[in-house]
Design a protein around this motif. Structure first.
Motif, PDB file in Angstrom:
ATOM      1  N   MET A 141       0.884  -1.166   0.000  1.00 19.82           N
ATOM      2  CA  MET A 141       0.000   0.000   0.000  1.00 19.82           C
ATOM      3  C   MET A 141       0.923   1.217   0.000  1.00 19.82           C
ATOM      4  O   MET A 141       1.567   1.524   1.004  1.00 19.82           O
ATOM      5  CB  MET A 141      -0.915  -0.012   1.225  1.00 19.82           C
ATOM      6  N   LYS A 142       1.018   1.881  -1.164  1.00 21.03           N
ATOM      7  CA  LYS A 142       1.969   2.979  -1.346  1.00 21.03           C
ATOM      8  C   LYS A 142       1.252   4.316  -1.351  1.00 21.03           C
ATOM      9  O   LYS A 142       0.194   4.463  -1.954  1.00 21.03           O
ATOM     10  CB  LYS A 142       2.721   2.791  -2.668  1.00 21.03           C
ATOM     11  N   LEU A 143       1.876   5.301  -0.712  1.00 24.20           N
ATOM     12  CA  LEU A 143       1.322   6.642  -0.652  1.00 24.20           C
ATOM     13  C   LEU A 143       1.339   7.284  -2.036  1.00 24.20           C
ATOM     14  O   LEU A 143       2.372   7.314  -2.706  1.00 24.20           O
ATOM     15  CB  LEU A 143       2.130   7.496   0.330  1.00 24.20           C
ATOM     16  N   LEU A 144       0.189   7.784  -2.472  1.00 24.80           N
ATOM     17  CA  LEU A 144       0.083   8.504  -3.751  1.00 24.80           C
ATOM     18  C   LEU A 144       0.130  10.011  -3.549  1.00 24.80           C
ATOM     19  O   LEU A 144       0.834  10.717  -4.264  1.00 24.80           O
ATOM     20  CB  LEU A 144      -1.235   8.165  -4.448  1.00 24.80           C
ATOM     21  N   ALA A 145      -0.683  10.499  -2.603  1.00 27.37           N
ATOM     22  CA  ALA A 145      -0.785  11.945  -2.400  1.00 27.37           C
ATOM     23  C   ALA A 145      -1.293  12.217  -0.991  1.00 27.37           C
ATOM     24  O   ALA A 145      -1.881  11.336  -0.351  1.00 27.37           O
ATOM     25  CB  ALA A 145      -1.742  12.550  -3.418  1.00 27.37           C
ATOM     26  N   HIS A 146      -1.065  13.450  -0.535  1.00 28.89           N
ATOM     27  CA  HIS A 146      -1.589  13.865   0.769  1.00 28.89           C
ATOM     28  C   HIS A 146      -1.888  15.350   0.727  1.00 28.89           C
ATOM     29  O   HIS A 146      -1.432  16.068  -0.158  1.00 28.89           O
ATOM     30  CB  HIS A 146      -0.593  13.540   1.897  1.00 28.89           C
ATOM     31  N   THR A 147      -2.662  15.810   1.692  1.00 23.25           N
ATOM     32  CA  THR A 147      -3.023  17.225   1.773  1.00 23.25           C
ATOM     33  C   THR A 147      -2.475  17.879   3.035  1.00 23.25           C
ATOM     34  O   THR A 147      -2.922  18.956   3.413  1.00 23.25           O
ATOM     35  CB  THR A 147      -4.556  17.391   1.736  1.00 23.25           C
ATOM     36  N   ALA A 148      -1.502  17.250   3.693  1.00 23.07           N
ATOM     37  CA  ALA A 148      -0.931  17.803   4.922  1.00 23.07           C
ATOM     38  C   ALA A 148      -0.074  19.028   4.617  1.00 23.07           C
ATOM     39  O   ALA A 148       0.568  19.104   3.573  1.00 23.07           O
ATOM     40  CB  ALA A 148      -0.090  16.750   5.635  1.00 23.07           C
ATOM     41  N   ARG A 149      -0.071  19.967   5.539  1.00 21.46           N
ATOM     42  CA  ARG A 149       0.817  21.119   5.415  1.00 21.46           C
ATOM     43  C   ARG A 149       2.253  20.623   5.540  1.00 21.46           C
ATOM     44  O   ARG A 149       2.526  19.619   6.182  1.00 21.46           O
ATOM     45  CB  ARG A 149       0.540  22.136   6.532  1.00 21.46           C
ATOM     46  N   ALA A 150       3.173  21.347   4.932  1.00 22.98           N
ATOM     47  CA  ALA A 150       4.587  20.940   4.933  1.00 22.98           C
ATOM     48  C   ALA A 150       5.111  20.757   6.351  1.00 22.98           C
ATOM     49  O   ALA A 150       5.836  19.798   6.645  1.00 22.98           O
ATOM     50  CB  ALA A 150       5.425  21.968   4.182  1.00 22.98           C
ATOM     51  N   GLU A 151       4.716  21.655   7.259  1.00 20.06           N
ATOM     52  CA  GLU A 151       5.231  21.562   8.631  1.00 20.06           C
ATOM     53  C   GLU A 151       4.644  20.379   9.397  1.00 20.06           C
ATOM     54  O   GLU A 151       5.200  19.944  10.408  1.00 20.06           O
ATOM     55  CB  GLU A 151       4.995  22.866   9.408  1.00 20.06           C
TER      56      GLU A 151
END
Length: 196
Positions: A141-151
């Motif tokens: 299960m590989k990460l495709l995208a996220h919406t987390a702030r850089a920090e």
């Protein structure tokens, strides 16, 4: 958990009102007003589930944080209360809920989205994973995208990604909770935890 049982009972009762079974919408007349024909009250309509949620909330209050807890957090709560039956029930119930789902096990190409709530200064975010064949009967299960702030991203994003596992969703199901997961197969949502 008790609130969900009451919600289910009220939903079933409302859906079987009248000669048409099951009901999709319920219609009524609000008291205190009249129409041209002299009937009092304004006409209203509601979806069965929405009306059931309204009734349960009025009778029993809003859902508690414990109801939104992950299976692991529920089990830990029972453990603190020295309730071994509740602890085992929370874990086996979560296992059975996952393994008995009609879409289980995951297949290559499935997408898994995990929604995270705000925690302290960290803003809420989501991440999407893709399931792939890792060989030897294992899946990744590989990460495709996220919406987390850089920090917020470092150390948090991708924590449920796996390179090879019998069931790559198992850890997220128990730790994040099924209510935070969405599984998409062939363009169709087959599990909508936040929408359940």
């Amino acid at each position: 958990m008790r609130r969900s049982v009451e919600l289910q009972i009220i939903t079933e009762a409302l859906s079987k009102l009248g000669p048409h079974t099951p009901a999709a919408r319920i219609w009524g007349r609000a008291p205190g007003a009249s129409n041209e024909a002299g009937a009092s009250g304004n006409v209203w309509a509601a979806d069965v589930h929405d009306l059931a949620v309204h009734i349960v909330t009025r009778l029993y209050g809003r859902p508690s944080a414990a109801e939104a807890a992950s299976p692991l957090a529920q089990a830990e709560g029972y453990k603190r209360a020295r309730d071994i039956v509740g602890e085992i029930g929370a874990l086996t119930g979560a296992h059975d809920g996952l393994t008995s789902a009609p879409w289980h096990p995951l297949r290559p190409g499935d997408l898994v989205h995990i929604a995270y709530e705000q925690a302290g200064d960290m803003a809420p975010f989501g991440e999407t994973h893709i399931v792939a064949n890792a060989g030897g009967g294992l899946m990744s299960m590989k990460l495709l995208a996220h919406t987390a702030r850089a920090e917020d991203a470092e150390g948090m994003v991708g924590c449920f990604a796996t390179e090879a596992a019998d069931d790559p969703l198992y850890e997220a199901w128990f730790e994040a909770g099924p209510q935070r997961l969405v599984v998409v197969r062939d363009g169709l949502v087959v599990h909508n935890g936040p929408g359940a």
